[in-house]
Design a protein around this motif. Structure first.
Motif, mmCIF file in Angstrom:
data_model
loop_
_atom_site.group_PDB
_atom_site.id
_atom_site.type_symbol
_atom_site.label_atom_id
_atom_site.label_comp_id
_atom_site.label_asym_id
_atom_site.label_seq_id
_atom_site.Cartn_x
_atom_site.Cartn_y
_atom_site.Cartn_z
ATOM 1 N N VAL A 49 15.361 -42.884 -2.275
ATOM 2 C CA VAL A 49 13.815 -43.403 -2.726
ATOM 3 C C VAL A 49 12.772 -42.579 -2.241
ATOM 4 O O VAL A 49 12.027 -43.135 -3.409
ATOM 5 C CB VAL A 49 14.340 -45.034 -1.846
ATOM 6 C CG1 VAL A 49 12.920 -45.288 -2.583
ATOM 7 C CG2 VAL A 49 15.050 -45.701 -3.023
ATOM 8 N N VAL A 50 12.358 -42.207 -1.124
ATOM 9 C CA VAL A 50 10.795 -41.911 -0.492
ATOM 10 C C VAL A 50 11.346 -40.215 -1.552
ATOM 11 O O VAL A 50 9.795 -40.079 -2.561
ATOM 12 C CB VAL A 50 11.098 -41.256 0.402
ATOM 13 C CG1 VAL A 50 10.337 -40.567 0.703
ATOM 14 C CG2 VAL A 50 11.843 -42.674 1.266
ATOM 15 N N ALA A 51 12.522 -40.047 -1.763
ATOM 16 C CA ALA A 51 12.214 -37.869 -2.566
ATOM 17 C C ALA A 51 11.576 -38.719 -4.502
ATOM 18 O O ALA A 51 11.293 -38.141 -4.778
ATOM 19 C CB ALA A 51 13.561 -37.789 -2.412
ATOM 20 N N THR A 52 12.782 -39.731 -4.432
ATOM 21 C CA THR A 52 12.279 -40.245 -6.069
ATOM 22 C C THR A 52 10.695 -40.276 -6.428
ATOM 23 O O THR A 52 10.088 -39.910 -7.172
ATOM 24 C CB THR A 52 12.536 -41.223 -6.178
ATOM 25 O OG1 THR A 52 14.257 -41.372 -6.421
ATOM 26 C CG2 THR A 52 12.511 -42.073 -7.567
ATOM 27 N N ARG A 128 8.818 -44.528 -18.790
ATOM 28 C CA ARG A 128 9.048 -43.060 -17.473
ATOM 29 C C ARG A 128 9.703 -41.626 -17.756
ATOM 30 O O ARG A 128 9.026 -40.375 -17.762
ATOM 31 C CB ARG A 128 10.498 -43.501 -17.305
ATOM 32 C CG ARG A 128 11.521 -42.953 -15.869
ATOM 33 C CD ARG A 128 10.067 -42.542 -14.885
ATOM 34 N NE ARG A 128 10.480 -43.711 -14.505
ATOM 35 C CZ ARG A 128 8.945 -43.992 -13.151
ATOM 36 N NH1 ARG A 128 8.027 -43.030 -13.114
ATOM 37 N NH2 ARG A 128 8.932 -45.148 -13.093
ATOM 38 N N LEU A 129 8.928 -41.276 -20.077
ATOM 39 C CA LEU A 129 9.422 -40.267 -20.225
ATOM 40 C C LEU A 129 7.721 -39.929 -20.307
ATOM 41 O O LEU A 129 8.102 -38.589 -20.071
ATOM 42 C CB LEU A 129 9.498 -40.453 -21.616
ATOM 43 C CG LEU A 129 9.325 -39.228 -22.793
ATOM 44 C CD1 LEU A 129 10.744 -38.711 -22.708
ATOM 45 C CD2 LEU A 129 9.916 -39.470 -23.952
ATOM 46 N N LEU A 130 7.132 -40.167 -20.280
ATOM 47 C CA LEU A 130 5.601 -40.585 -20.460
ATOM 48 C C LEU A 130 5.055 -39.927 -18.450
ATOM 49 O O LEU A 130 4.689 -39.147 -18.669
ATOM 50 C CB LEU A 130 4.662 -41.357 -20.907
ATOM 51 C CG LEU A 130 4.461 -41.729 -22.024
ATOM 52 C CD1 LEU A 130 3.787 -42.671 -22.738
ATOM 53 C CD2 LEU A 130 4.007 -40.475 -22.933
ATOM 54 N N ALA A 131 5.509 -40.664 -17.546
ATOM 55 C CA ALA A 131 5.082 -40.281 -16.469
ATOM 56 C C ALA A 131 5.455 -39.300 -16.085
ATOM 57 O O ALA A 131 5.323 -38.060 -15.550
ATOM 58 C CB ALA A 131 5.377 -41.862 -15.656
ATOM 59 N N GLU A 132 7.001 -38.479 -16.338
ATOM 60 C CA GLU A 132 8.421 -37.498 -15.340
ATOM 61 C C GLU A 132 7.267 -36.504 -16.300
ATOM 62 O O GLU A 132 7.342 -35.382 -15.875
ATOM 63 C CB GLU A 132 9.522 -37.908 -15.630
ATOM 64 C CG GLU A 132 9.821 -39.186 -14.823
ATOM 65 C CD GLU A 132 9.090 -39.259 -13.184
ATOM 66 O OE1 GLU A 132 8.919 -38.034 -12.766
ATOM 67 O OE2 GLU A 132 9.263 -40.146 -12.392
ATOM 68 N N GLY A 133 7.240 -37.037 -17.621
ATOM 69 C CA GLY A 133 7.389 -35.516 -18.449
ATOM 70 C C GLY A 133 5.276 -35.038 -18.165
ATOM 71 O O GLY A 133 5.069 -33.756 -17.563
ATOM 72 N N VAL A 134 4.371 -36.218 -18.123
ATOM 73 C CA VAL A 134 3.136 -35.516 -17.093
ATOM 74 C C VAL A 134 3.614 -35.114 -15.203
ATOM 75 O O VAL A 134 2.770 -34.328 -15.267
ATOM 76 C CB VAL A 134 2.446 -36.715 -17.229
ATOM 77 C CG1 VAL A 134 0.785 -36.219 -15.807
ATOM 78 C CG2 VAL A 134 1.973 -37.047 -18.665
ATOM 79 N N SER A 345 12.236 -35.224 -8.340
ATOM 80 C CA SER A 345 10.990 -37.185 -8.487
ATOM 81 C C SER A 345 12.490 -36.620 -10.088
ATOM 82 O O SER A 345 12.725 -37.608 -11.218
ATOM 83 C CB SER A 345 10.220 -37.304 -8.911
ATOM 84 O OG SER A 345 9.549 -36.044 -9.740
ATOM 85 N N LEU A 346 12.495 -34.855 -10.632
ATOM 86 C CA LEU A 346 13.063 -35.004 -11.853
ATOM 87 C C LEU A 346 14.110 -35.627 -11.966
ATOM 88 O O LEU A 346 14.632 -36.148 -12.992
ATOM 89 C CB LEU A 346 13.079 -33.506 -12.154
ATOM 90 C CG LEU A 346 13.579 -33.420 -13.490
ATOM 91 C CD1 LEU A 346 12.969 -34.010 -14.777
ATOM 92 C CD2 LEU A 346 13.655 -31.370 -13.954
ATOM 93 N N SER A 347 15.256 -35.391 -10.975
ATOM 94 C CA SER A 347 16.718 -35.949 -10.775
ATOM 95 C C SER A 347 17.319 -37.123 -11.201
ATOM 96 O O SER A 347 17.761 -38.251 -11.843
ATOM 97 C CB SER A 347 17.536 -34.773 -9.556
ATOM 98 O OG SER A 347 16.929 -35.609 -8.838
ATOM 99 N N SER A 348 16.448 -38.054 -9.956
ATOM 100 C CA SER A 348 16.124 -39.069 -10.466
ATOM 101 C C SER A 348 15.371 -40.162 -11.803
ATOM 102 O O SER A 348 16.248 -40.524 -12.414
ATOM 103 C CB SER A 348 14.564 -39.554 -9.011
ATOM 104 O OG SER A 348 15.624 -39.698 -8.847
ATOM 105 N N ALA A 349 14.939 -39.254 -12.478
ATOM 106 C CA ALA A 349 14.531 -40.029 -13.944
ATOM 107 C C ALA A 349 15.633 -39.134 -14.970
ATOM 108 O O ALA A 349 15.550 -40.882 -14.885
ATOM 109 C CB ALA A 349 13.280 -39.188 -13.856
ATOM 110 N N LEU A 350 15.546 -39.121 -14.350
ATOM 111 C CA LEU A 350 17.237 -38.791 -15.776
ATOM 112 C C LEU A 350 17.842 -39.630 -15.348
ATOM 113 O O LEU A 350 18.820 -40.061 -16.764
ATOM 114 C CB LEU A 350 17.798 -36.743 -16.098
ATOM 115 C CG LEU A 350 16.166 -36.212 -16.267
ATOM 116 C CD1 LEU A 350 16.977 -34.775 -16.030
ATOM 117 C CD2 LEU A 350 16.025 -36.147 -17.379
ATOM 118 N N ASN A 351 18.782 -39.342 -14.257
ATOM 119 C CA ASN A 351 20.036 -40.010 -14.371
ATOM 120 C C ASN A 351 19.738 -41.923 -14.378
ATOM 121 O O ASN A 351 19.883 -42.660 -15.088
ATOM 122 C CB ASN A 351 20.434 -40.229 -12.831
ATOM 123 C CG ASN A 351 21.648 -40.480 -12.513
ATOM 124 O OD1 ASN A 351 21.324 -41.502 -12.192
ATOM 125 N ND2 ASN A 351 22.841 -40.072 -12.947
#
Length: 521
Positions: A49-52, A128-134, A345-351
């Protein structure tokens, strides 16, 4: 000597993918892929959770902020976040765990119906697509600077593609187990790097350096300016940090699938609650560690400005110290830690995006539950789809203009209030129907779009008036109020629907229909 640092980084990138896959084991079902069959230890989930929620910008910005006068203001923010997580652990996690969900939005499907569940999921994956893409592009900025220092010339797009490919390997094959275990390792690396930097800096500045930083306000914790304009616009004003921060955390950790999915992977309700609350404690420790790095760097550099140090911004402070103030190999490990923050953060978002797409959107297309083999294949396919879309968006953004940091911060303000408000509407307004909730959700997103983009408050800075946006922490409470007001008012125009019952109140029976497509018994 820089070749040794590069070797450390390459070894780390290979090792993290291999370790993640070995610890994850073979995935046999969609439920295993998304929530690890609910068998993950609570402490690894807490670290995940913290790493995400920790991006590269968090790692490099906190020391620069403490250096430039914010002091330990981020620790003050974390105290509000802890309060919000306690509320989530008490009020929302029981709904999810007792319902047997693999997605937070299955509660909305059980309480209101599939249309609101799908709408909430669409809002989540789009946001999430917008936030993680940025965030992915923003992560490439300091990484490019570090690689330039090593003599490796790589464009933003190359960095984005390489990070995405490496991350998607273990995310695609290992699912949530691989994500959680690698997140835990990556958190240990970048937090351990901060502790190492503290040790090195302490040996340089000694007790006198601590005293200088203390007298200069670099350890200031609470912002006690209670002016109304300051409270509305500053994220560090005490009421904003504690009250606004607590409600913001309720949304980010109670209604955002990115975080909720990790908690659903724990073994029991009690473990899920421990993971949630402990993550707040760990975030506080993390913020304190990076803030202390900044305070000690202020003493180490004798309070010189960023310009005098030859730095273009505060975000270059910590990377510059890593490269020039630490021994070879150690600096390579800390750069690997920065890469770890980006990959975590990227791996968490994708899953989580794959999870929500399958569990909340695609499942409604099937009249009967598909086979586990089909769902697992579909889950992996959606992981690839979102990885490609996110990389494309990040690469497209790299050719644009604008402040990526501020852009990333404001994105959550569009939907967090509506998401949390929908959950509270289902719990507090018993007569609210699905139509009421959908109307309230859409109205809230529309109003918050206007507030985020158009509402400015005049703030006096050095004798000049500067239009300033509302602090991000207040966007969620405002959105919640709008959702509850609109949804509650709409419910007064019809009869109370018969037999309305929240899924958690009957031991999860209301979740059966929503969960069946992903986790058939």
């Amino acid at each position: 000597m820089r070749q040794l640092d590069l070797l450390v980084i390459v070894v780390y990138l290979v090792a993290i993918a291999v370790i993640g896959l070995r610890l994850a084991g073979r995935q046999k079902s969609a439920k295993d892929y998304f929530v690890g069959e609910g068998h993950m230890p609570w402490w690894t989930v807490s670290f995940s959770v913290v790493a995400t929620e920790t991006s590269v910008l968090t790692v490099i910005s906190l020391p620069g902020g403490a250096y430039s006068g914010q002091g330990f203001g981020n620790v003050e923010l974390a105290l509000g976040y802890v309060i919000g997580r306690v509320v989530v652990a008490t009020a929302l996690i029981p709904l999810y765990k007792r319902g047997g969900f693999v997605s937070a939005y299955q509660y909305l499907g059980g309480r209101f119906g599939p249309r609101l569940q799908g709408l909430a999921s669409v809002a989540f994956v789009f946001t999430r697509l917008l936030a993680e893409g940025v965030r992915l592009f923003a992560s490439a900025i300091p990484i490019k600077l570090l690689l330039d220092e090593f003599g490796v010339q790589a464009s933003y797009r190359v960095i984005i593609v390489v990070l995405t490919v490496i991350t998607v390997v273990y995310t695609y094959l290992g699912g949530i187990k691989a994500v959680i275990w690698t997140d835990a390792i990556q958190m240990g690396l970048y937090l351990g790097g901060a502790l190492l930097a503290i040790g090195v800096l302490s040996s340089h500045v000694g007790g006198e350096g601590f005293q200088r930083a203390l007298h200069a306000g670099r350890f200031r914790l609470f912002d006690t300016d209670f002016g109304l304009v300051h409270i509305l616009t500053s994220p560090f004003a005490l009421p904003t940090a504690i009250v606004g921060g607590a409600i913001f955390a309720m949304a980010s950790h109670g209604s955002d699938q990115l975080i909720v999915q990790r908690v659903l992977a724990t073994r029991s309700l009690r473990d899920g609650q421990k993971a949630m609350i402990a993550s707040g404690v760990f975030v506080t420790v993390q913020f304190a560690a990076f803030s202390l790095v900044g305070a000690l760097l202020w003493s180490y550099n004798q309070g010189r400005s960023f310009t005098e140090l030859g730095l273009s911004s505060s975000d270059n402070l910590y990377p510059d110290f890593i490269l020039h103030g630490l021994p070879v190999v150690i600096s390579g490990l800390l750069v690997a830690g920065i890469l770890g923050a980006a990959m975590g953060s990227l791996s968490s978002a994708l899953n989580s995006m794959s999870n929500s797409t399958v569990a909340d959107i695609i499942h409604s297309l099937f009249r009967t539950a598909p086979s586990e083999e089909f769902l697992l294949g579909l889950a992996r396919l959606m992981t690839l789809v979102w990885a490609v879309l996110m990389a494309l968006f990040a690469c497209a953004f790299s050719a644009g203009t604008g402040n990526v940091y501020l852009t990333g911060l404001t994105i959550a303000g569009y939907t967090y209030g509506a998401l949390l408000g929908a959950f509270l509407l289902g719990r507090l307004v018993r007569r609210a129907s699905e139509a009421d909730a959908v109307i309230a959700f859409l109205v809230t997103v529309g109003v918050m779009t206007y507030v985020v983009r158009g509402v400015k408050i005049d703030v006096s800075v050095a004798g000049a008036t500067v239009p300033t946006a509302v602090a991000a922490q207040w966007l969620v409470p405002l959105g919640v109020v709008i959702t509850l007001t609109v949804g509650g008012a709409a419910s007064l125009f019809h009869r109370a629907p018969g037999g309305v019952q929240a899924p958690a109140d009957d031991g999860g029976s209301g979740a059966d229909r929503a969960a069946a497509a992903v986790a058939p018994e």
